[in-house]
Enzyme design. Structure first.
Site, PDB file in Angstrom:
ATOM      1  N   PHE A 187       0.835  -1.203   0.000  1.00 22.30           N
ATOM      2  CA  PHE A 187       0.000   0.000   0.000  1.00 22.30           C
ATOM      3  C   PHE A 187       0.869   1.251   0.000  1.00 22.30           C
ATOM      4  O   PHE A 187       1.849   1.341   0.747  1.00 22.30           O
ATOM      5  CB  PHE A 187      -0.875   0.053   1.255  1.00 22.30           C
ATOM      6  CG  PHE A 187      -1.985  -0.950   1.311  1.00 22.30           C
ATOM      7  CD1 PHE A 187      -3.291  -0.589   0.994  1.00 22.30           C
ATOM      8  CD2 PHE A 187      -1.737  -2.263   1.704  1.00 22.30           C
ATOM      9  CE1 PHE A 187      -4.327  -1.509   1.065  1.00 22.30           C
ATOM     10  CE2 PHE A 187      -2.764  -3.194   1.782  1.00 22.30           C
ATOM     11  CZ  PHE A 187      -4.068  -2.815   1.460  1.00 22.30           C
ATOM     12  N   ASP A 188       0.468   2.237  -0.785  1.00 21.53           N
ATOM     13  CA  ASP A 188       0.931   3.600  -0.572  1.00 21.53           C
ATOM     14  C   ASP A 188       0.359   4.069   0.763  1.00 21.53           C
ATOM     15  O   ASP A 188      -0.582   3.458   1.295  1.00 21.53           O
ATOM     16  CB  ASP A 188       0.438   4.480  -1.731  1.00 21.53           C
ATOM     17  CG  ASP A 188       0.667   5.952  -1.486  1.00 21.53           C
ATOM     18  OD1 ASP A 188       1.817   6.325  -1.201  1.00 21.53           O
ATOM     19  OD2 ASP A 188      -0.310   6.717  -1.552  1.00 21.53           O
ATOM     20  N   LEU A 189       0.894   5.152   1.315  1.00 22.61           N
ATOM     21  CA  LEU A 189       0.434   5.627   2.627  1.00 22.61           C
ATOM     22  C   LEU A 189      -0.501   6.826   2.521  1.00 22.61           C
ATOM     23  O   LEU A 189      -1.704   6.712   2.759  1.00 22.61           O
ATOM     24  CB  LEU A 189       1.642   5.972   3.508  1.00 22.61           C
ATOM     25  CG  LEU A 189       1.313   6.329   4.953  1.00 22.61           C
ATOM     26  CD1 LEU A 189       0.700   5.147   5.686  1.00 22.61           C
ATOM     27  CD2 LEU A 189       2.574   6.816   5.688  1.00 22.61           C
ATOM     28  N   ASP A 190       0.038   7.997   2.140  1.00 23.80           N
ATOM     29  CA  ASP A 190      -0.776   9.217   2.091  1.00 23.80           C
ATOM     30  C   ASP A 190      -1.802   9.136   0.965  1.00 23.80           C
ATOM     31  O   ASP A 190      -1.451   8.912  -0.196  1.00 23.80           O
ATOM     32  CB  ASP A 190       0.114  10.440   1.869  1.00 23.80           C
ATOM     33  CG  ASP A 190       1.005  10.729   3.061  1.00 23.80           C
ATOM     34  OD1 ASP A 190       0.584  10.433   4.192  1.00 23.80           O
ATOM     35  OD2 ASP A 190       2.117  11.256   2.857  1.00 23.80           O
TER      36      ASP A 190
ATOM     37  N   ILE B  46      -1.121  -0.861  -4.306  1.00 29.49           N
ATOM     38  CA  ILE B  46      -2.348  -0.071  -4.221  1.00 29.49           C
ATOM     39  C   ILE B  46      -1.982   1.372  -3.910  1.00 29.49           C
ATOM     40  O   ILE B  46      -1.249   1.643  -2.950  1.00 29.49           O
ATOM     41  CB  ILE B  46      -3.273  -0.628  -3.123  1.00 29.49           C
ATOM     42  CG1 ILE B  46      -3.632  -2.091  -3.426  1.00 29.49           C
ATOM     43  CG2 ILE B  46      -4.540   0.222  -2.987  1.00 29.49           C
ATOM     44  CD1 ILE B  46      -4.179  -2.834  -2.241  1.00 29.49           C
TER      45      ILE B  46
END
Length: 222
Positions: free
Chosen positions: A10-13, A165
């Site tokens: 996953f990306d974070l922001d 994602i």
């Protein structure tokens, strides 16, 4: 669960954490203080998802001015950071379900590692994750595939077991460059469906309710 692709990154922001308002306000503040006036919002957010230093150089080609922008941004944004952001509703349940189904879950972000860890710990999400790859943890940065390649190496898994994602075109470009499937999400508010569609993610979804089914589908079928 035995999945064809069982490592979900996953990306974070804008994907895991709702940081839109905090980031935008800090970008407005830094450009107003350093440049004398804020730039249009659409210009400020156009490069969100890449490292901050890269973003600041698009606002100020002069290296010294870009460095001052970075300093002012960080001083503003990192003060009480976790007070001004929050996880997207439902993301913890997605992490929990993935772990229960046998997936390995990780985060790959352009944010500095310590800040990413701090927020994930603060919101009780870190224990679901096998790894966190931050800005300092790879030589290249999104849209370069290097962070995704590095995570696969760190986890000691083949890259073709991974999917990514994210909410930005740079996330989807990095996945494509790495040769792995991606799922684009629009709830981050930085980038519209019209911006993400040309990047050809395997799935493009608008709500958290769609995420688990999309992951299962892409994991099984690509």
């Amino acid at each position: 669960m035995c999945a064809q692709r069982d490592v979900v990154l996953f990306d974070l922001d804008g994907t895991v954490l709702d940081t839109h308002d905090a980031i935008l306000e800090s970008l407005r503040y830094a450009t107003r203080v350093v440049l004398g006036a804020p730039l249009p919002d659409e210009v400020l957010v156009a490069k969100v998802g890449q490292p901050l230093a890269t973003q600041m150089r698009t606002f100020a080609p002069d290296p010294e001015v870009a460095e001052e922008l970075l300093r002012v941004y960080r001083a503003n944004n990192e003060q009480d950071l976790n007070v001004h952001i929050e996880p997207f509703p439902g993301i913890e349940q997605v992490f929990s379900a993935l772990r229960a189904e046998g997936f390995t879950v990780g985060v790959v972000t352009s944010k500095r590692h310590a800040l990413a860890e701090s927020s994930l710990i603060h919101f009780g999400l870190r224990d679901y994750l096998a790894c966190v790859n931050g800005m300092e943890d790879s030589a290249g940065h999104k849209p370069d595939p290097d962070p995704l390649i590095q995570v696969a190496q760190d986890l000691e898994v083949p890259l073709d077991r991974c999917l990514y994602i994210g909410d930005s075109p740079y996330d989807l470009q990095a996945a494509r460059a790495a040769g792995i499937p991606s799922i684009g999400v629009t709830w981050g508010k930085f980038f519209s469906r019209a911006v993400l569609e040309p990047e050809r993610p395997q799935r493009l979804i608008d709500s958290m309710d769609e995420l688990l089914p999309a992951i299962r589908d892409v994991a099984a079928n690509g």
